[in-house]
Design a protein around this motif. Structure first.
Motif, PDB file in Angstrom:
ATOM      1  N   VAL A 169      -3.609   6.692   0.991  1.00 32.03           N
ATOM      2  CA  VAL A 169      -2.192   6.337   0.861  1.00 32.03           C
ATOM      3  C   VAL A 169      -1.801   5.370   1.971  1.00 32.03           C
ATOM      4  O   VAL A 169      -1.181   4.328   1.723  1.00 32.03           O
ATOM      5  CB  VAL A 169      -1.291   7.584   0.893  1.00 32.03           C
ATOM      6  N   ARG A 170      -2.185   5.703   3.190  1.00 35.03           N
ATOM      7  CA  ARG A 170      -1.845   4.846   4.331  1.00 35.03           C
ATOM      8  C   ARG A 170      -2.433   3.450   4.148  1.00 35.03           C
ATOM      9  O   ARG A 170      -1.776   2.435   4.425  1.00 35.03           O
ATOM     10  CB  ARG A 170      -2.357   5.454   5.630  1.00 35.03           C
ATOM     11  N   THR A 171      -3.663   3.367   3.650  1.00 32.32           N
ATOM     12  CA  THR A 171      -4.318   2.082   3.441  1.00 32.32           C
ATOM     13  C   THR A 171      -3.578   1.243   2.406  1.00 32.32           C
ATOM     14  O   THR A 171      -3.461   0.018   2.550  1.00 32.32           O
ATOM     15  CB  THR A 171      -5.771   2.296   2.990  1.00 32.32           C
ATOM     16  N   GLY A 172      -3.045   1.887   1.363  1.00 33.30           N
ATOM     17  CA  GLY A 172      -2.374   1.158   0.292  1.00 33.30           C
ATOM     18  C   GLY A 172      -0.991   0.661   0.636  1.00 33.30           C
ATOM     19  O   GLY A 172      -0.459  -0.239  -0.039  1.00 33.30           O
ATOM     20  N   ILE A 173      -0.381   1.213   1.673  1.00 31.32           N
ATOM     21  CA  ILE A 173       0.962   0.791   2.087  1.00 31.32           C
ATOM     22  C   ILE A 173       0.883  -0.566   2.779  1.00 31.32           C
ATOM     23  O   ILE A 173      -0.020  -0.822   3.580  1.00 31.32           O
ATOM     24  CB  ILE A 173       1.588   1.847   3.006  1.00 31.32           C
ATOM     25  N   ASN A 174       1.816  -1.436   2.472  1.00 31.38           N
ATOM     26  CA  ASN A 174       1.866  -2.751   3.109  1.00 31.38           C
ATOM     27  C   ASN A 174       2.341  -2.584   4.554  1.00 31.38           C
ATOM     28  O   ASN A 174       3.537  -2.607   4.840  1.00 31.38           O
ATOM     29  CB  ASN A 174       2.801  -3.682   2.335  1.00 31.38           C
ATOM     30  N   VAL A 200       7.859  10.710   3.608  1.00 32.77           N
ATOM     31  CA  VAL A 200       6.600  11.428   3.449  1.00 32.77           C
ATOM     32  C   VAL A 200       5.975  10.946   2.140  1.00 32.77           C
ATOM     33  O   VAL A 200       6.610  11.020   1.083  1.00 32.77           O
ATOM     34  CB  VAL A 200       6.822  12.953   3.410  1.00 32.77           C
ATOM     35  N   ALA A 201       4.746  10.439   2.217  1.00 28.65           N
ATOM     36  CA  ALA A 201       4.064   9.901   1.042  1.00 28.65           C
ATOM     37  C   ALA A 201       2.805  10.716   0.772  1.00 28.65           C
ATOM     38  O   ALA A 201       1.853  10.663   1.551  1.00 28.65           O
ATOM     39  CB  ALA A 201       3.714   8.431   1.250  1.00 28.65           C
ATOM     40  N   VAL A 237       7.895  10.944  -1.323  1.00 28.64           N
ATOM     41  CA  VAL A 237       7.176  10.376  -2.456  1.00 28.64           C
ATOM     42  C   VAL A 237       6.023  11.349  -2.709  1.00 28.64           C
ATOM     43  O   VAL A 237       5.002  11.314  -2.032  1.00 28.64           O
ATOM     44  CB  VAL A 237       6.664   8.958  -2.158  1.00 28.64           C
ATOM     45  N   GLY A 238       6.229  12.238  -3.658  1.00 27.77           N
ATOM     46  CA  GLY A 238       5.274  13.325  -3.895  1.00 27.77           C
ATOM     47  C   GLY A 238       4.596  13.172  -5.241  1.00 27.77           C
ATOM     48  O   GLY A 238       5.168  13.566  -6.266  1.00 27.77           O
ATOM     49  N   VAL A 239       3.396  12.604  -5.232  1.00 26.24           N
ATOM     50  CA  VAL A 239       2.696  12.348  -6.496  1.00 26.24           C
ATOM     51  C   VAL A 239       1.228  12.782  -6.428  1.00 26.24           C
ATOM     52  O   VAL A 239       0.336  12.040  -6.852  1.00 26.24           O
ATOM     53  CB  VAL A 239       2.803  10.857  -6.895  1.00 26.24           C
ATOM     54  N   PRO A 240       0.931  13.980  -5.897  1.00 30.14           N
ATOM     55  CA  PRO A 240      -0.473  14.393  -5.834  1.00 30.14           C
ATOM     56  C   PRO A 240      -1.094  14.482  -7.230  1.00 30.14           C
ATOM     57  O   PRO A 240      -0.426  14.851  -8.191  1.00 30.14           O
ATOM     58  CB  PRO A 240      -0.415  15.764  -5.155  1.00 30.14           C
ATOM     59  N   VAL A 241      -2.374  14.150  -7.299  1.00 31.14           N
ATOM     60  CA  VAL A 241      -3.091  14.087  -8.561  1.00 31.14           C
ATOM     61  C   VAL A 241      -4.062  15.256  -8.672  1.00 31.14           C
ATOM     62  O   VAL A 241      -4.550  15.748  -7.654  1.00 31.14           O
ATOM     63  CB  VAL A 241      -3.866  12.748  -8.679  1.00 31.14           C
ATOM     64  N   ILE A 260      -0.476   5.389  -6.569  1.00 31.45           N
ATOM     65  CA  ILE A 260       0.879   5.581  -7.090  1.00 31.45           C
ATOM     66  C   ILE A 260       1.857   5.794  -5.932  1.00 31.45           C
ATOM     67  O   ILE A 260       2.953   5.225  -5.915  1.00 31.45           O
ATOM     68  CB  ILE A 260       0.927   6.775  -8.058  1.00 31.45           C
ATOM     69  N   ALA A 261       1.467   6.609  -4.964  1.00 34.90           N
ATOM     70  CA  ALA A 261       2.319   6.843  -3.792  1.00 34.90           C
ATOM     71  C   ALA A 261       2.565   5.545  -3.041  1.00 34.90           C
ATOM     72  O   ALA A 261       3.706   5.222  -2.671  1.00 34.90           O
ATOM     73  CB  ALA A 261       1.681   7.882  -2.876  1.00 34.90           C
ATOM     74  N   ALA A 262       1.502   4.785  -2.799  1.00 39.99           N
ATOM     75  CA  ALA A 262       1.639   3.527  -2.073  1.00 39.99           C
ATOM     76  C   ALA A 262       2.491   2.529  -2.853  1.00 39.99           C
ATOM     77  O   ALA A 262       3.311   1.812  -2.269  1.00 39.99           O
ATOM     78  CB  ALA A 262       0.262   2.937  -1.785  1.00 39.99           C
ATOM     79  N   ALA A 263       2.316   2.497  -4.165  1.00 38.00           N
ATOM     80  CA  ALA A 263       3.084   1.559  -4.989  1.00 38.00           C
ATOM     81  C   ALA A 263       4.575   1.839  -4.918  1.00 38.00           C
ATOM     82  O   ALA A 263       5.393   0.905  -4.852  1.00 38.00           O
ATOM     83  CB  ALA A 263       2.598   1.626  -6.435  1.00 38.00           C
TER      84      ALA A 263
END
Length: 208
Positions: free
Chosen positions: A78-83, A131-132, A158-162, A194-197
């Motif tokens: 998630v952290r990696t996907g965040i700009n 919180v992502a 942002v709570g979207v665990p898969v 999805i969380a990062a998006a």
């Protein structure tokens, strides 16, 4: 074979393709951007049927980001996907402690997941933050427990665990208990992209 090579043209064309899937939902401009980013990240228009936005979610996220809030993530993906460049321009940073040695030891000693232990470690730092969570339902359950028992108040979750164990249940609890503003997707779908998006969609509303 002819195909689009320019990154911005690819993005624009993607959004054009996604747009018709959203017309029936009568979304405002900001919600459309969040939905579109999530669908783009997933490559799955069906997400339009399962995305749930708290009425104050986007406003809360934008206010927190404008104030320079930090973002606390359950996993490194998630952290990696965040700009992070854009986040830094807004005055914030993204954090993840899942690989931290102290967190690993505490998780093992307590018999819990590292992501869960990481949220405990963040503690009061979650106040006013975003919180992502894209991977670990246990992290989402833990944050909601912290809200209930410790009066921790993130600006937005942002709570979207898969997944198949606890993912749907944790998101249903988030959606129905309404602890703080949230963005979620119902059922087993979700994930770090999805969380990062969702986070990036809000940052892009504030410029690039």
């Amino acid at each position: 074979m002819q195909y689009i090579k320019d990154p911005m043209a690819i993005e624009m064309r993607s959004m054009e393709i996604i747009a018709p899937y959203l017309t029936a939902f009568h979304l405002d401009e900001q919600a459309t951007k969040v939905y579109s980013r999530i669908i783009h990240a997933a490559g799955d228009p069906d997400y339009a049927n399962i995305i749930r936005l708290h009425p104050q979610a986007i406003a809360a996220g934008l206010a927190a980001l404008t104030a320079g809030c930090n973002i606390f993530c359950d996993v490194e993906m998630v952290r990696t996907g965040i700009n992070k460049r854009r986040l830094a321009e807004l005055g914030g940073q993204a954090f993840c402690l899942v690989a931290d040695e102290t967190v690993a030891r505490e998780a093992k000693a307590a018999g819990i997941t590292r992501s869960m232990a990481a949220m405990r470690k963040f503690g009061a730092q979650l106040n006013g933050a975003i919180v992502a969570i894209g991977n670990a339902p246990t992290a989402l359950f833990e944050v909601m427990q912290m809200i209930k028992e410790q009066n921790i108040k993130p600006a937005l979750i942002v709570g979207v665990p898969v997944g198949f164990v606890g993912a749907a249940e944790s998101k249903e609890l988030l959606h129905t208990s309404d602890p703080v503003p949230y963005i979620t997707v119902l059922g087993n779908k979700g994930g770090s992209p999805i969380a990062a998006a969702a986070v990036n969609a809000m940052m892009y509303m504030l410029g690039r």
